[in-house]
Design a protein around this motif. Structure first.
Motif, PDB file in Angstrom:
ATOM      1  N   GLY A 110       0.753  -1.347   0.267  1.00  0.00           N
ATOM      2  CA  GLY A 110       0.075   0.369  -0.439  1.00  0.00           C
ATOM      3  C   GLY A 110       1.130   1.001  -0.262  1.00  0.00           C
ATOM      4  O   GLY A 110       0.501   2.490  -0.201  1.00  0.00           O
ATOM      5  N   LEU A 128      -2.176   4.151 -11.073  1.00  0.00           N
ATOM      6  CA  LEU A 128      -3.111   3.420 -10.258  1.00  0.00           C
ATOM      7  C   LEU A 128      -3.335   1.924 -10.387  1.00  0.00           C
ATOM      8  O   LEU A 128      -3.350   0.747  -9.804  1.00  0.00           O
ATOM      9  N   GLU A 155      -4.088   1.524  11.379  1.00  0.00           N
ATOM     10  CA  GLU A 155      -4.019   1.379   9.932  1.00  0.00           C
ATOM     11  C   GLU A 155      -3.958  -0.122   9.464  1.00  0.00           C
ATOM     12  O   GLU A 155      -3.230  -0.840  10.083  1.00  0.00           O
ATOM     13  N   ASP A 158      -6.295  -1.206   3.356  1.00  0.00           N
ATOM     14  CA  ASP A 158      -6.497  -0.515   2.583  1.00  0.00           C
ATOM     15  C   ASP A 158      -6.734   1.404   3.067  1.00  0.00           C
ATOM     16  O   ASP A 158      -6.430   1.588   2.332  1.00  0.00           O
ATOM     17  N   LYS A 159      -5.830   1.847   4.524  1.00  0.00           N
ATOM     18  CA  LYS A 159      -6.067   2.912   4.159  1.00  0.00           C
ATOM     19  C   LYS A 159      -5.110   3.387   4.182  1.00  0.00           C
ATOM     20  O   LYS A 159      -4.859   4.779   3.990  1.00  0.00           O
ATOM     21  N   ARG A 162      -5.293   3.855   0.307  1.00  0.00           N
ATOM     22  CA  ARG A 162      -5.476   4.995   0.121  1.00  0.00           C
ATOM     23  C   ARG A 162      -4.377   6.743   0.407  1.00  0.00           C
ATOM     24  O   ARG A 162      -5.073   7.488  -0.570  1.00  0.00           O
ATOM     25  N   ARG A 163      -4.210   5.968   1.629  1.00  0.00           N
ATOM     26  CA  ARG A 163      -2.979   7.443   1.673  1.00  0.00           C
ATOM     27  C   ARG A 163      -2.032   7.806   0.615  1.00  0.00           C
ATOM     28  O   ARG A 163      -2.351   8.755   0.111  1.00  0.00           O
TER      29      ARG A 163
END
Length: 163
Positions: A110, A128, A155, A158-159, A162-163
């Motif tokens: 991520g 992306l 976190e 996913d968090k 997204r960050r």
């Protein structure tokens, strides 16, 4: 092509010389840095050659505590990741491995890729798309429970993504 063939020969000669050393701890001392750097640079030939000679090298860690497959994920080294994934010997470990901040493999994927990887992608949409594909590949490896597991910063993967 000639340079690549010559480089492979040099690699084999260096590994052969290391293997001839009579010290029982020679492999970790001489193979650790090259295999970890090769994992970061996606030079799977080096990783493959070292693992053929010293299978335990898959467990070597860098100063941050990351091993070969974790570095491959962080640095988007797809060829090295696929090589380690197909070996499969440590898949059960990789399914739940965490770093010192309780980040699992999905947390690591991520994160933003290294700058040199970002520069090779044209346009944010393609970037992306590539990151989503990379994440899906790593998601196949980990336990499903890893998708919702929080790190020490509370976190989820996913968090982080997204960050």
């Amino acid at each position: 092509m000639k340079e690549q063939k010559a480089a492979k020969e040099v690699l084999k000669m260096v590994c052969y010389e290391i293997d001839k050393l009579e010290f029982p701890d020679a492999h970790p001392r001489y193979y650790t840095r090259p295999i970890l750097e090769a994992a970061c640079q996606d030079i799977y030939e080096v990783v493959d050659e070292i693992l053929m000679r010293s299978p335990e090298a898959v467990r070597y860690k860098d100063e941050s505590g990351y091993d070969v497959i974790q570095l491959a994920v962080i640095h988007r080294s797809e060829k090295v990741y696929n090589l380690i994934y197909t070996i499969g010997e440590r898949k059960s470990v990789y399914r739940m491995i965490e770093d010192s901040s309780k980040n699992n493999m999905l947390h690591l994927v991520g994160r933003l890729p290294p700058l040199q990887k970002l520069r090779h992608r044209t346009g944010p949409a393609l970037q992306l798309q590539r990151e989503l594909h990379w994440r899906q590949e790593v998601e196949k490896l980990v336990f499903p429970s890893c998708t919702t597991k929080e790190n020490i910063f509370k976190e989820t993967p996913d968090k982080v993504f997204r960050r």
